[in-house]
Enzyme design. Structure first.
Site, short mmCIF file in Angstrom:
data_model
loop_
_atom_site.label_atom_id
_atom_site.label_comp_id
_atom_site.label_asym_id
_atom_site.label_seq_id
_atom_site.Cartn_x
_atom_site.Cartn_y
_atom_site.Cartn_z
N THR A 102 37.66 42.01 28.62
CA THR A 102 37.00 42.71 29.66
C THR A 102 37.84 42.21 30.95
O THR A 102 38.36 41.41 31.25
CB THR A 102 35.51 41.93 29.92
OG1 THR A 102 35.58 40.55 30.20
CG2 THR A 102 34.76 42.23 28.48
N GLY A 103 37.69 43.40 31.84
CA GLY A 103 38.56 43.27 33.29
C GLY A 103 40.09 43.34 32.70
O GLY A 103 40.72 42.76 33.34
N GLY A 104 40.22 44.21 31.93
CA GLY A 104 41.70 44.33 31.42
C GLY A 104 42.56 45.27 31.87
O GLY A 104 43.73 45.63 31.60
N SER B 63 43.92 45.08 35.02
CA SER B 63 44.62 44.90 36.20
C SER B 63 44.81 43.25 36.06
O SER B 63 44.09 42.56 35.17
CB SER B 63 44.21 45.20 37.56
OG SER B 63 43.03 44.50 37.92
N GLY B 64 45.70 42.72 36.74
CA GLY B 64 45.87 41.31 36.70
C GLY B 64 46.20 40.51 35.68
O GLY B 64 46.80 40.97 34.76
N ILE B 65 45.30 39.49 35.49
CA ILE B 65 45.45 38.62 34.43
C ILE B 65 45.21 39.37 33.28
O ILE B 65 45.51 39.03 32.01
CB ILE B 65 44.71 37.23 34.60
CG1 ILE B 65 45.35 36.41 35.51
CG2 ILE B 65 44.44 36.42 33.24
CD1 ILE B 65 44.58 35.10 36.08
N GLY B 66 43.83 39.93 33.40
CA GLY B 66 43.55 40.98 32.12
C GLY B 66 44.54 41.92 31.58
O GLY B 66 44.68 41.79 30.31
N SER C 106 38.17 28.63 36.12
CA SER C 106 38.96 28.51 37.09
C SER C 106 38.90 27.31 37.67
O SER C 106 37.92 26.44 37.38
CB SER C 106 38.65 29.55 38.38
OG SER C 106 39.18 29.16 39.60
N TYR D 37 31.09 31.24 44.14
CA TYR D 37 32.39 31.47 43.23
C TYR D 37 32.48 30.44 42.34
O TYR D 37 32.59 30.34 41.27
CB TYR D 37 33.45 31.97 43.78
CG TYR D 37 34.63 32.21 42.87
CD1 TYR D 37 34.41 33.20 41.79
CD2 TYR D 37 35.65 31.42 43.16
CE1 TYR D 37 35.59 33.56 41.18
CE2 TYR D 37 37.02 31.94 42.39
CZ TYR D 37 36.75 32.69 41.35
OH TYR D 37 37.83 33.12 40.54
#
Length: 252
Positions: free
Chosen positions: A15-17, A19-22, A140, A153
């Site tokens: 999920t959230g794949g 951009s970035g780390i995903g 995190s 957060y």
């Protein structure tokens, strides 16, 4: 990209794949032999990610805080592959505000995406996961450290670390391994959009790096390689842990 096919024949969802780390993790998974489903809220970014990932990936637009969208994601995976060997619940957002300035909308948005989204992504994926599957949750270092203006957060990420523990015991009869990855400061598009001017971002990065024993920001592929470890048989006796990939930030 040097690989050893650690995920050969596996089906994965990130999920959230988009951009970035995903996205970096999706690239690693594909290189390691997996077929990867990615999700994201923005279709244009999903389309761009697929151009990078090639034919061993499929993109599904959706918001993890919307249970109907999650149902559609799982239904698509069931129709196309019938199983899911690896789940990386990565989608999340960060909004920073001093304690007295946090709004109800900010609170709800972060808990809905980061905690509710993670919880129900795992719950709804369970029927597709075989015994012995691997789940990785995105936490995190902020779940362990008390940074200024990070209250909401940080609380969402501490909750995710807790979920890895309870999911591990809930799923022990099925030998499904649930682990958490906790990055330090990582160069990603989301990180670089935290503040509204290049000058503010440069100062923020300098402040963050000053607290990193290794003296630099990390990059998304360094997190992706750690996720591959937790997703593969290399970590076959690792369950319920929080793996910090943070240059030592939360360790010393």
């Amino acid at each position: 990209m040097e690989t050893s096919q650690k995920l050969a024949g596996k089906v994965a969802l990130i999920t959230g794949g988009n951009s970035g780390i995903g996205l970096a993790t999706a690239q690693r998974f594909v290189a390691e032999g997996a077929y990867v489903f990615i999700t994201g809220r923005r279709q244009a970014e999903l389309d761009a990610a697929l151009q990078t990932l090639g034919g061993q990936a499929f993109a599904i637009q959706g918001d993890v805080s919307n249970l109907g969208d999650l149902d559609r994601v799982i239904a698509t995976i069931r129709e196309q592959k019938g199983t899911l060997d690896v789940l990386f619940a990565n989608a999340g957002i960060a909004e920073f505000a001093p304690l007295e300035g946090v709004t109800e909308a900010q609170y709800d948005r972060q808990f809905d995406i980061n905690v509710k989204g993670t919880f129900f992504t795992v719950q709804k994926a369970l029927p597709l996961l075989p015994d012995g599957a691997a789940i990785v949750l995105m936490a995190s270092i902020v779940g362990s450290k008390g940074y200024e203006a990070n209250s909401v957060y940080s609380a969402t990420k501490a909750a995710i670390r807790s979920l890895a523990r309870t999911f591990t015991t809930d799923l022990k009869a099925r030998r499904i391994r649930v682990n958490t990855i906790s990055p330090g400061p990582i160069e990603t598009p989301a990180f670089n959009a935290v503040l509204d001017t290049p000058e503010k971002m440069a100062a923020f990065k300098a402040q963050m790096v000053s607290g990193v024993p290794l003296g630099r920001m990390g990059d998304a592929d360094e997190i992706a390689k750690a996720v591959v470890f937790l997703a593969s048989d290399d970590s076959s006796y690792v369950a319920g842990v929080e793996l910090f990939v943070d240059g030592g930030t939360a360790q010393v």
